[in-house]
Design an enzyme around this catalytic site. Structure first.
Site, PDB file in Angstrom:
ATOM      1  N   SER A 119       8.756 -20.210  18.643  1.00 17.68           N
ATOM      2  CA  SER A 119       7.873 -20.526  17.537  1.00 17.68           C
ATOM      3  C   SER A 119       7.389 -19.808  17.056  1.00 17.68           C
ATOM      4  O   SER A 119       6.617 -19.310  15.970  1.00 17.68           O
ATOM      5  CB  SER A 119       7.334 -21.551  17.045  1.00 17.68           C
ATOM      6  OG  SER A 119       6.300 -21.563  18.419  1.00 17.68           O
ATOM      7  N   SER A 120       7.254 -18.150  18.127  1.00 14.80           N
ATOM      8  CA  SER A 120       6.065 -17.028  18.052  1.00 14.80           C
ATOM      9  C   SER A 120       6.528 -16.270  18.816  1.00 14.80           C
ATOM     10  O   SER A 120       6.594 -16.940  20.406  1.00 14.80           O
ATOM     11  CB  SER A 120       4.191 -17.634  18.031  1.00 14.80           C
ATOM     12  OG  SER A 120       3.451 -16.768  17.788  1.00 14.80           O
ATOM     13  N   SER A 121       6.285 -15.485  18.347  1.00 13.72           N
ATOM     14  CA  SER A 121       6.473 -14.116  19.744  1.00 13.72           C
ATOM     15  C   SER A 121       5.692 -12.575  19.356  1.00 13.72           C
ATOM     16  O   SER A 121       4.953 -12.669  18.611  1.00 13.72           O
ATOM     17  CB  SER A 121       7.684 -13.666  20.057  1.00 13.72           C
ATOM     18  OG  SER A 121       8.281 -13.345  18.569  1.00 13.72           O
TER      19      SER A 121
END
Length: 397
Positions: A89-91
């Site tokens: 969901s985040s990178s």
């Protein structure tokens, strides 16, 4: 002068060499200085997830593998920094793609024009991209917005620890950030299938909007638009970058496609031609067949290889089966109100008729009502694609 814990020189040298090689050109001096000024490892959590080479991810912990963690921190690769409900969901994006986006936005002395005084970043994430902007333009020029309160707080803390202080806000990036408007540059760190009208309205005439692009079929490409005085914007797509899509507050999930089988047939169009990695073809299909996504199934449950297609907003689905023997005829199943394989076939045929255009031949415009239209530039003129509200796109008649 910013003071922050220095990045390991050898790691930064290697990162700069990798970025230069991928971009095929030397970075402008202010970008090289920014990459040396902003220690990437300060913007990463103690646990990262790296691709395992088999379609999944493996954890890399700073406490148990400090050398591997630091090497990953300065590798020119995307790093997953957060999972939600079992999915990334985040990178932290590839540094080369971050820098290429900033170059496309025309940020810095190299651009041959006045340095932008107001820049809005959409999607703070770890804070690394905002720190690069601050290193090039100064803290006072940068505003950044993050939807996730935890990520916003973490990003602001990372920025502070690295010696930077842009304006960090928590909110829905689809609404831009009107309190700091108007902006000369708007840069997104996630992909969209429509440009929110707020971004256009908050950009000064002549200002630029740069955002990664996505569709249900193909998450690839970057869009660069220039705002006009009449509240419209126009620009073109560029063939680089694959980013996570924009998340919205209380965003729900669509259930599986469950319509009963209604049509069986045979096709001579190979499923690998439409979903086998030809990004030019897949980009066009993402525009031409709105809401259609695909997945490969090699479990053998239905056929040796199956391409499964689903309507992301409805019950329709389709399947194209390879029997392991015939490479010129494939069994087709279609279900629901949309005959998805027929749409894919028509879209691919049109792409071939246009001369197989590449991603860089597509231009997009946004009018004051928020309507999107794409023009495909070919040797024989232009072909129009309309992107209606609520759907990724649809070919014009």
């Amino acid at each position: 002068m910013k003071t922050s814990p220095a990045a390991p020189a050898a790691h930064v040298d290697q990162l700069l060499a990798d970025v230069t090689k991928l971009l095929g050109r030397q970075l402008p001096p202010e970008y090289e200085r920014a990459l040396r000024t902003v220690p990437r490892h300060l913007f990463l959590p103690d646990r990262l997830w790296l691709r395992d080479g088999e379609g999944g991810y493996r954890p890399c912990d700073r406490s148990t593998n400090p050398d591997g963690w630091l090497t990953a921190a300065y590798a020119d690769t995307p790093l997953v920094t957060q999972f939600t409900d079992g999915l990334p969901s985040s990178s932290a994006s590839m540094p080369s793609m971050v820098l290429r986006t900033l170059l496309l936005a025309g940020i810095g002395d190299h651009a041959g024009e006045a340095r932008p005084r107001r820049v809005l970043e959409l999607g703070t994430g770890t804070g690394f991209n905002a720190a690069l902007l601050c290193a090039v333009l100064g803290d006072e020029a940068v505003s950044t917005v993050e939807l996730d309160p935890l990520l916003a707080a973490r990003g602001e803390r990372n920025l502070k620890d690295a010696g930077f202080a842009p304006a960090v806000s928590c909110g829905d990036a689809a609404a831009g950030w009107p309190l700091g408007a108007p902006y000369e540059r708007v840069v997104a760190t996630f992909s969209v299938d429509r440009v929110p009208q707020a971004w256009v309205e908050q950009t000064v005439a002549g200002g630029r909007i740069v955002t990664p692009w996505t569709s249900a079929w193909c998450r690839y490409g970057t869009l660069a638009l220039t705002a006009d005085r009449d509240g419209t914007a126009r620009g073109r797509f560029h063939a680089f970058a694959s980013f996570m899509p924009m998340r919205r507050p209380c965003q729900g999930t669509v259930g599986p496609a469950t319509a009963p089988v209604q049509h069986r047939g045979v096709t001579s169009l190979s499923p690998w031609l439409v979903a086998g990695g030809d990004l030019d073809a897949e980009f066009h299909l993402g525009l031409a067949v709105p809401g259609a996504s695909f997945a490969w199934d090699a479990s053998g449950e239905h056929a040796p290889t199956r391409l499964h297609i689903a309507d992301d907003e409805g019950p329709s689905w389709a399947a194209v089966d390879y029997d392991g023997r015939s490479a010129d005829r494939f069994a087709v199943i279609q279900a629901g109100p949309r005959l998805l394989w027929d749409e894919i076939t028509a879209g691919y045929t049109h792409w071939e008729t246009l001369g197989r255009p590449r991603i860089g031949q597509y231009r997009l415009s946004v009018n004051t009502a928020g309507d999107h239209a794409v023009q495909v530039e070919t040797g024989r003129g232009r072909s129009g694609i309309t992107i209606p509200e609520g759907r990724a796109s649809r070919l014009s008649p």
